[in-house]
Design a protein around this motif. Sequence first.
Motif, PDB file in Angstrom:
ATOM      1  N   ARG A 168       3.213 -20.731 -34.614  1.00  0.00           N
ATOM      2  CA  ARG A 168       3.167 -20.580 -33.167  1.00  0.00           C
ATOM      3  C   ARG A 168       2.738 -21.901 -32.543  1.00  0.00           C
ATOM      4  O   ARG A 168       1.770 -22.521 -32.992  1.00  0.00           O
ATOM      5  N   LEU A 169       3.452 -22.317 -31.512  1.00  0.00           N
ATOM      6  CA  LEU A 169       3.166 -23.590 -30.859  1.00  0.00           C
ATOM      7  C   LEU A 169       3.014 -23.375 -29.365  1.00  0.00           C
ATOM      8  O   LEU A 169       3.897 -22.797 -28.720  1.00  0.00           O
ATOM      9  N   ALA A 170       1.889 -23.808 -28.812  1.00  0.00           N
ATOM     10  CA  ALA A 170       1.647 -23.785 -27.374  1.00  0.00           C
ATOM     11  C   ALA A 170       1.452 -25.231 -26.936  1.00  0.00           C
ATOM     12  O   ALA A 170       0.434 -25.850 -27.275  1.00  0.00           O
ATOM     13  N   ALA A 171       2.429 -25.764 -26.211  1.00  0.00           N
ATOM     14  CA  ALA A 171       2.430 -27.185 -25.877  1.00  0.00           C
ATOM     15  C   ALA A 171       2.312 -27.399 -24.379  1.00  0.00           C
ATOM     16  O   ALA A 171       3.009 -26.756 -23.588  1.00  0.00           O
ATOM     17  N   VAL A 172       1.418 -28.300 -24.001  1.00  0.00           N
ATOM     18  CA  VAL A 172       1.339 -28.780 -22.620  1.00  0.00           C
ATOM     19  C   VAL A 172       1.807 -30.229 -22.643  1.00  0.00           C
ATOM     20  O   VAL A 172       1.245 -31.058 -23.365  1.00  0.00           O
ATOM     21  N   VAL A 173       2.849 -30.515 -21.874  1.00  0.00           N
ATOM     22  CA  VAL A 173       3.452 -31.851 -21.865  1.00  0.00           C
ATOM     23  C   VAL A 173       3.229 -32.481 -20.504  1.00  0.00           C
ATOM     24  O   VAL A 173       3.660 -31.938 -19.476  1.00  0.00           O
ATOM     25  N   ASP A 174       2.546 -33.610 -20.474  1.00  0.00           N
ATOM     26  CA  ASP A 174       2.299 -34.300 -19.216  1.00  0.00           C
ATOM     27  C   ASP A 174       3.610 -34.810 -18.628  1.00  0.00           C
ATOM     28  O   ASP A 174       4.503 -35.254 -19.362  1.00  0.00           O
ATOM     29  N   VAL A 211       6.226 -23.859 -23.784  1.00  0.00           N
ATOM     30  CA  VAL A 211       6.218 -25.240 -23.297  1.00  0.00           C
ATOM     31  C   VAL A 211       5.811 -25.211 -21.834  1.00  0.00           C
ATOM     32  O   VAL A 211       6.423 -24.504 -21.024  1.00  0.00           O
ATOM     33  N   GLN A 212       4.765 -25.942 -21.490  1.00  0.00           N
ATOM     34  CA  GLN A 212       4.309 -26.042 -20.110  1.00  0.00           C
ATOM     35  C   GLN A 212       4.273 -27.507 -19.695  1.00  0.00           C
ATOM     36  O   GLN A 212       3.811 -28.365 -20.463  1.00  0.00           O
ATOM     37  N   VAL A 213       4.746 -27.777 -18.505  1.00  0.00           N
ATOM     38  CA  VAL A 213       4.727 -29.123 -17.948  1.00  0.00           C
ATOM     39  C   VAL A 213       3.497 -29.272 -17.063  1.00  0.00           C
ATOM     40  O   VAL A 213       3.221 -28.415 -16.215  1.00  0.00           O
ATOM     41  N   LEU A 214       2.736 -30.348 -17.286  1.00  0.00           N
ATOM     42  CA  LEU A 214       1.602 -30.667 -16.425  1.00  0.00           C
ATOM     43  C   LEU A 214       2.086 -31.680 -15.396  1.00  0.00           C
ATOM     44  O   LEU A 214       2.242 -32.857 -15.698  1.00  0.00           O
ATOM     45  N   PRO A 215       2.341 -31.251 -14.155  1.00  0.00           N
ATOM     46  CA  PRO A 215       2.921 -32.164 -13.155  1.00  0.00           C
ATOM     47  C   PRO A 215       1.876 -33.134 -12.612  1.00  0.00           C
ATOM     48  O   PRO A 215       0.671 -32.885 -12.674  1.00  0.00           O
ATOM     49  N   PHE A 216       2.364 -34.238 -12.071  1.00  0.00           N
ATOM     50  CA  PHE A 216       1.464 -35.210 -11.457  1.00  0.00           C
ATOM     51  C   PHE A 216       0.622 -34.550 -10.367  1.00  0.00           C
ATOM     52  O   PHE A 216      -0.544 -34.901 -10.171  1.00  0.00           O
TER      53      PHE A 216
END
Length: 291
Positions: A168-174, A211-216
């Motif tokens: 299982r992978l939970a990723a936050v990508v800047d 997959v979650q994107v961390l927005p500016f």
Amino acid sequence: MHDSPSARERQLARELRDLRVDAQLQGKEVARLLGWSASKVSRIETGAIGIRPEDLELLLDVYAVPAPRAERLRLLAPNARPKGWWDAYADRTSAGYANLIRLEASSRAVQCYSAVIPHPLLQTEAWTRRVILATALDPSPAEVDLRMAICRRRQQLLQPAPDREPLRLAAVVDQAVLHRSVDPDPEVDRALRLELLRHLLRLGRRPNITVQVLPFSAGIPPVTAGSFSLLEPRGLDAPDVVYMDNKTRIFFLDSPTEVHAYDREMALLRTMALTPARSATWLRDAVRSTA
């Protein structure tokens, strides 16, 4: 479900380190008493290498461990650690990296924050090659091929297999990761970023991956030092090791206080980031604007 071999070994390593500290001995003193090198003591205590039963008995004797505890520690050290795919690379990589891929392969879940580049489990082949080559060390073609092969094998953990559930992978990508240029040629750079965006969209559709994107617009992330990952071994319900890596070294943190701190920071990052559904929308919009 029982603990994975690496979880047992790392528990044993921590207890042996605690026993040495309780005995008020330095690692070099233990090494001198047993005729070992100081690095051997250190590698046993960090879990970088396993421990042979006969070596364990020597340490139990030096630390004068009471019989009940000694017997429990023996149960944590099976006579022969089961071989895994990572053993084929153990002598061709650094001890830290070899330990990382072994721990990752025996984990049930990984949480990661990517601040500069995508986590290796998220990379396309083209990105992996670019990351490997982004150094002044000029790696040989053989070294590049080796590292790419290891990355491909690590990514296979995300697929189901007959003998295990998929990782299982939970990723936050800047967002910075997704705007970073990776090639001086604008067309090549656009193609590489477009490939990554589409790849992240595909990964996010898998049931074992978020997959979650961390927005500016979310502001300053709570961990300003950069990327980090948390590993949750099989048999445990919470992460028990944090790792961070750079060009020359992989850092492991396994004290409960530090792991808990990073676990809380990861939870905050996931709250700050777009939800998985909104992240997918963000990625689709990015694909359209990039194509």
